[in-house]
Design an enzyme around this catalytic site. Structure first.
Site, PDB file in Angstrom:
ATOM      1  N   HIS A 192       0.859  -1.181   0.000  1.00  0.00           N
ATOM      2  CA  HIS A 192       0.000   0.000   0.000  1.00  0.00           C
ATOM      3  C   HIS A 192       0.899   1.237   0.000  1.00  0.00           C
ATOM      4  O   HIS A 192       1.420   1.635   1.052  1.00  0.00           O
ATOM      5  CB  HIS A 192      -0.897   0.021   1.240  1.00  0.00           C
ATOM      6  CG  HIS A 192      -1.970  -1.023   1.249  1.00  0.00           C
ATOM      7  ND1 HIS A 192      -2.865  -1.178   0.214  1.00  0.00           N
ATOM      8  CD2 HIS A 192      -2.301  -1.952   2.176  1.00  0.00           C
ATOM      9  CE1 HIS A 192      -3.697  -2.165   0.506  1.00  0.00           C
ATOM     10  NE2 HIS A 192      -3.375  -2.657   1.675  1.00  0.00           N
ATOM     11  N   ALA A 193       1.094   1.844  -1.148  1.00  0.00           N
ATOM     12  CA  ALA A 193       1.980   3.005  -1.220  1.00  0.00           C
ATOM     13  C   ALA A 193       1.648   3.840  -2.447  1.00  0.00           C
ATOM     14  O   ALA A 193       1.226   3.312  -3.483  1.00  0.00           O
ATOM     15  CB  ALA A 193       3.446   2.567  -1.274  1.00  0.00           C
TER      16      ALA A 193
END
Length: 421
Positions: A192-193
């Site tokens: 998640h980035a």
């Protein structure tokens, strides 16, 4: 022997034969009850297995005939009567096809010009996954594909915070960290980035992929996901505390109507003014620049579109599962060759044999299509009135969402120009 005696003997003999013929063999009362119970049980279990087999076969039928476009292999979703009238909308598969055909663009579509995978010199795949878009299913698919297509898989741990606002130096450190994990010639990483441009650090740019979802549905899903027992336990392991009872009991509709701090969707909202609940789907494509921060702004969406066109090979959606799998398989074959086959199982004959055998052994069907990941049974149905209120504040997010969907459809039609809708 006299005639009378002979008749009497025959009558006695007949009486004995009748006695044996019509005699009743007594059974213990318990045995009769046991036989009846056994018969009822067998009938019940046979009915249950037959019903289960029927359900599984219907799932197989959905796989082979997923929708009214099944003969064309377009989408895995059933089109309800409510949505049937929307097919001419340009933001749908059918509407995009009609638009491209009517403007003469359909026949000029070429995957060579719509696939930027060829510009990447290394087999490095970065799935910077947007929360609550079905990313766990895609990760599971990638793990299976890794065994078949011989590439390494890695993902960030749950405890690692979502990378939503990294400084330039932090981006550089993370880019080096990700590439340092690579041990094989082909490497896929999921986290998640926000988008990071590796080129600015003189590093090889990875092949970006991601998933999107209807913006309002995604926000609702996140709201209830972070209140699930399993997520709460995971957060407790990290923070050492639970939220108060009010947090878990808060109703989403009331939260929106009362303009609660957690459910504010105001134009230009910054990180410090909200509870970091992933309102901005476009943020994962825009990056870490300050202009990406304000919620629902044209500048952030414009940057996100630019990055998608330049560096994201495929941005798919489980709302169009067959389209997404086909484009992934065709545009990034090194990683996604055989993805449709693995997602649904093997083939019809093998799946049917496996299906029948597994029903009686209580084992699940192996295809990911029949497995639901992170299904939240605590999430209630939200009224359309609340969703309409929310959509008025998500105009730019929907602009980006439809942009990605139309791009996906163009990629699909470029490899299936023979289709007639």
């Amino acid at each position: 022997m006299s005639l009378g005696a002979d008749r009497s003997y025959k009558m006695k003999l007949r009486d004995v034969e009748n006695a044996f013929k019509y005699r009743r063999i007594p059974y213990p009362k318990r045995s009769v009850e046991l036989i009846a119970l056994l018969a009822i049980s067998c009938t019940f279990f046979l009915f249950m297995h037959t019903n289960k087999l029927n359900s599984r076969l219907k799932e197989m039928e959905v796989k082979l005939q997923p929708s009214e476009f099944s003969a064309l292999g377009l989408t895995g979703n059933h089109v309800s009567g409510h949505d049937a009238g929307k097919h001419d909308d340009i933001n749908t598969l059918h509407g995009t096809y009609q638009y491209l055909k009517s403007t003469g663009q359909l026949w000029r579509l070429n995957p060579k010009f719509l696939n930027n995978t060829k510009y990447h010199t290394r087999d490095i795949l970065f799935f910077n996954r947007v929360p609550k878009t079905g990313s766990e299913t895609l990760i599971e698919l990638m793990l299976r594909l890794g065994e078949r297509n011989h590439f390494q898989n890695a993902r960030s741990p749950f405890s690692k915070p979502t990378g939503v606002y990294w400084s330039f130096e932090k981006q550089k450190v993370e880019a080096h960290r990700i590439l340092d994990l690579m041990e094989e010639d082909a490497f896929a990483y999921a986290e998640h980035a926000n988008y990071v441009n590796f080129r600015q650090f003189q590093l090889p740019q990875p092949i970006y992929i991601n998933l999107i979802r209807d913006p309002v549905e995604r926000v609702i899903s996140w709201y209830y996901y972070k209140r699930t027992p399993w997520n709460s336990l995971q957060m407790f392991k990290i923070t050492g505390k639970f939220e108060n009872r009010t947090h878990y009991q808060k109703n989403f509709e009331d939260c929106v109507l009362t303009h609660d701090f957690e459910c504010r969707y105001d134009f230009g909202l910054n990180f410090k003014e909200d509870s970091a609940d992933h309102k901005r789907q476009s943020l994962f494509f825009c990056g870490h620049a300050p202009l990406c921060e304000p919620f629902n702004t044209p500048a952030a969406v414009a940057r996100a579109k630019q990055n998608v066109e330049r560096d994201f090979s495929v941005v798919g959606s489980w709302e169009d599962v067959n389209v997404t799998l086909a484009v992934l398989e065709h545009f990034i074959p090194r990683f996604f060759r055989g993805s449709t086959e693995l997602y649904y199982g093997k083939n019809l004959l093998e799946d049917t044999v496996q299906l029948v055998s597994q029903i009686f052994s209580a084992e699940p069907v192996k295809g990911l299509a029949f497995r639901k990941r992170n299904t939240n049974h605590w999430k209630p149905k939200i009224s359309e009135r609340i969703k309409r209120i929310m959509r008025t504040n998500f105009t730019q997010e929907y602009e980006f969402y439809y942009f990605c969907k139309q791009r996906l459809y163009r990629q699909y039609f470029s490899i299936n120009r023979h289709l007639q809708l």
